[in-house]
Design a protein around this motif. Sequence first.
Motif, PDB file in Angstrom:
ATOM      1  N   VAL A   1       0.869  -1.187   0.000  1.00 13.16           N
ATOM      2  CA  VAL A   1       0.000   0.000   0.000  1.00 13.16           C
ATOM      3  C   VAL A   1       0.903   1.234   0.000  1.00 13.16           C
ATOM      4  CG1 VAL A   1      -1.996  -1.057   1.151  1.00 13.16           C
ATOM      5  CG2 VAL A   1      -0.137  -0.102   2.531  1.00 13.16           C
TER       6      VAL A   1
ATOM      7  N   GLU B   1       0.346   4.098   1.736  1.00 14.18           N
ATOM      8  CA  GLU B   1       0.409   4.723   3.055  1.00 14.18           C
ATOM      9  C   GLU B   1      -0.502   3.973   4.012  1.00 14.18           C
ATOM     10  OE1 GLU B   1      -0.954   8.742   2.717  1.00 14.18           O
ATOM     11  OE2 GLU B   1      -2.575   8.228   1.335  1.00 14.18           O
ATOM     12  N   TRP B   2      -0.419   4.365   5.303  1.00 16.64           N
ATOM     13  CA  TRP B   2      -1.204   3.687   6.329  1.00 16.64           C
ATOM     14  C   TRP B   2      -2.625   4.257   6.380  1.00 16.64           C
ATOM     15  CZ3 TRP B   2       0.367  -0.413   9.374  1.00 16.64           C
ATOM     16  CH2 TRP B   2       1.707  -0.752   9.308  1.00 16.64           C
ATOM     17  N   LYS B   3      -3.244   4.340   5.245  1.00 22.35           N
ATOM     18  CA  LYS B   3      -4.614   4.838   5.150  1.00 22.35           C
ATOM     19  C   LYS B   3      -5.370   3.951   4.182  1.00 22.35           C
ATOM     20  CE  LYS B   3      -3.258   9.675   5.940  1.00 22.35           C
ATOM     21  NZ  LYS B   3      -3.188  11.039   5.345  1.00 22.35           N
ATOM     22  N   THR B   4      -6.670   4.208   4.015  1.00 25.28           N
ATOM     23  CA  THR B   4      -7.425   3.450   3.022  1.00 25.28           C
ATOM     24  C   THR B   4      -6.733   3.595   1.674  1.00 25.28           C
ATOM     25  OG1 THR B   4      -8.850   5.376   2.741  1.00 25.28           O
ATOM     26  CG2 THR B   4      -9.642   3.636   4.194  1.00 25.28           C
ATOM     27  N   SER B   5      -6.538   2.479   0.989  1.00 25.15           N
ATOM     28  CA  SER B   5      -5.707   2.465  -0.218  1.00 25.15           C
ATOM     29  C   SER B   5      -6.465   2.784  -1.497  1.00 25.15           C
ATOM     30  CB  SER B   5      -5.041   1.095  -0.361  1.00 25.15           C
ATOM     31  OG  SER B   5      -6.027   0.094  -0.617  1.00 25.15           O
TER      32      SER B   5
ATOM     33  N   THR C   1      -5.591  -4.559   1.647  1.00 26.12           N
ATOM     34  CA  THR C   1      -5.592  -4.084   3.038  1.00 26.12           C
ATOM     35  C   THR C   1      -5.009  -5.209   3.877  1.00 26.12           C
ATOM     36  OG1 THR C   1      -6.900  -3.068   4.797  1.00 26.12           O
ATOM     37  CG2 THR C   1      -7.935  -4.896   3.597  1.00 26.12           C
TER      38      THR C   1
ATOM     39  N   ALA D   1     -11.358   0.402   1.075  1.00 20.38           N
ATOM     40  CA  ALA D   1     -12.035   1.298   2.017  1.00 20.38           C
ATOM     41  C   ALA D   1     -11.723   0.929   3.468  1.00 20.38           C
ATOM     42  CB  ALA D   1     -13.542   1.254   1.783  1.00 20.38           C
ATOM     43  N   ILE D   2     -10.873  -0.083   3.651  1.00 21.10           N
ATOM     44  CA  ILE D   2     -10.491  -0.529   4.992  1.00 21.10           C
ATOM     45  C   ILE D   2      -9.012  -0.198   5.205  1.00 21.10           C
ATOM     46  CG2 ILE D   2     -10.324  -2.501   6.555  1.00 21.10           C
ATOM     47  CD1 ILE D   2     -12.451  -3.903   4.808  1.00 21.10           C
ATOM     48  N   ALA D   3      -8.723   0.672   6.139  1.00 19.94           N
ATOM     49  CA  ALA D   3      -7.330   1.077   6.386  1.00 19.94           C
ATOM     50  C   ALA D   3      -6.530  -0.078   6.990  1.00 19.94           C
ATOM     51  CB  ALA D   3      -7.295   2.271   7.329  1.00 19.94           C
ATOM     52  N   PRO D   4      -5.260  -0.222   6.603  1.00 17.45           N
ATOM     53  CA  PRO D   4      -4.411  -1.250   7.222  1.00 17.45           C
ATOM     54  C   PRO D   4      -4.322  -1.034   8.738  1.00 17.45           C
ATOM     55  CG  PRO D   4      -3.351  -0.338   5.273  1.00 17.45           C
ATOM     56  CD  PRO D   4      -4.539   0.518   5.561  1.00 17.45           C
ATOM     57  N   GLU D   5      -4.235  -2.125   9.461  1.00 16.49           N
ATOM     58  CA  GLU D   5      -4.183  -2.070  10.924  1.00 16.49           C
ATOM     59  C   GLU D   5      -2.848  -2.619  11.428  1.00 16.49           C
ATOM     60  OE1 GLU D   5      -7.494  -4.344  12.308  1.00 16.49           O
ATOM     61  OE2 GLU D   5      -9.005  -3.083  11.321  1.00 16.49           O
TER      62      GLU D   5
END
Length: 326
Positions: free
Chosen positions: A130, A132-136, A141, A288-292
């Motif tokens: 991805v 960045e650490w945001k929704t891609s 994800t 739409a799901i940010a990496p955790e």
Amino acid sequence: MTHFAVRRLVLGSVAAIAALTAASGVHAQNVKTVGVTAIVDHPALDSVRKGVQDELKALGWEEGKNLQLSYQSAQGNTATAGQIARKFVGDKVDAIVAIATPSAQAAVAATKSVPVVFTAVTDPVAAKLVKEWKTSGTNVTGVSDRLPLAAQIDLLLRVKPGAKRVGFVYSPGEVNSTIVLKELKAELGKRGMSVVEAAAARTVDIPSAVKSLVGKVDVIYTTTDNNVVSAYESMVRVADEADIPLVAADTDSVKRGAIAALGMNYYDLGRQTGKIVDRILKGEKPGAIAPEIGSKMSLVVNPGAAEKQGLKLPEALIKEAAEVVK
């Protein structure tokens, strides 16, 4: 039987077959398929896979009824990881769960449409999964096993007070490990400590890499490098013989002979990953799901291993541990 009776029976049979076929088609449409791939089999990654399966089951996904789950291990071979990923894409699975960085990279390279959920990946941005650490906004994800290094070094110093030289065996081809090495150098430098690195490109290179550290280091720190974890017992043998404390980032490694680990609980990491897979199977877009980042860490110690490596663990550290390996 009259002609009309025969005709009525045939038509009834055809209707029954059509109804069964339609019902079968509906059932098939309701079955979701998930391909799970790991770069290699070892306890940490096996725990992740078990966690994913258990979480999906807890959320109502039952294999053989509404879920078809396939698992393939690349046995440490990145080319095989690519073949597995392409097979899952060809099979048109509903989601791919990719365990560890090499398998995740292979899955992301294989498809821009099939949802990919990575897990046990230290830095998905550096691994180019991805941006960045945001929704891609893409098909990717997942969940990272990134650990705060400052706490790891604190543990090293509690196990071996006054340690200055930290041995680090790693696979130079594994992004997870090269990232940790870079960060470890920076973090240790702040404390007047240094890294003594030993590269091991293959699992069979691990024993000689560890032996090269004897006499040069005060303690050895291991991460979740897949080559290292796969050959962990060979590291333990050298550490025991040379009285070099072995501290891990992987709690499963403590059961195999490391003295201590403040690490991610990989089973819980799998459960966390399973929740994301569930959301995707129910219709959410992975982009739409940010990496955790894994949310559960635990301290595990092994006093017996400490004695074999020439140390006695502080009682306070043993009391703090979530698990004491006997």
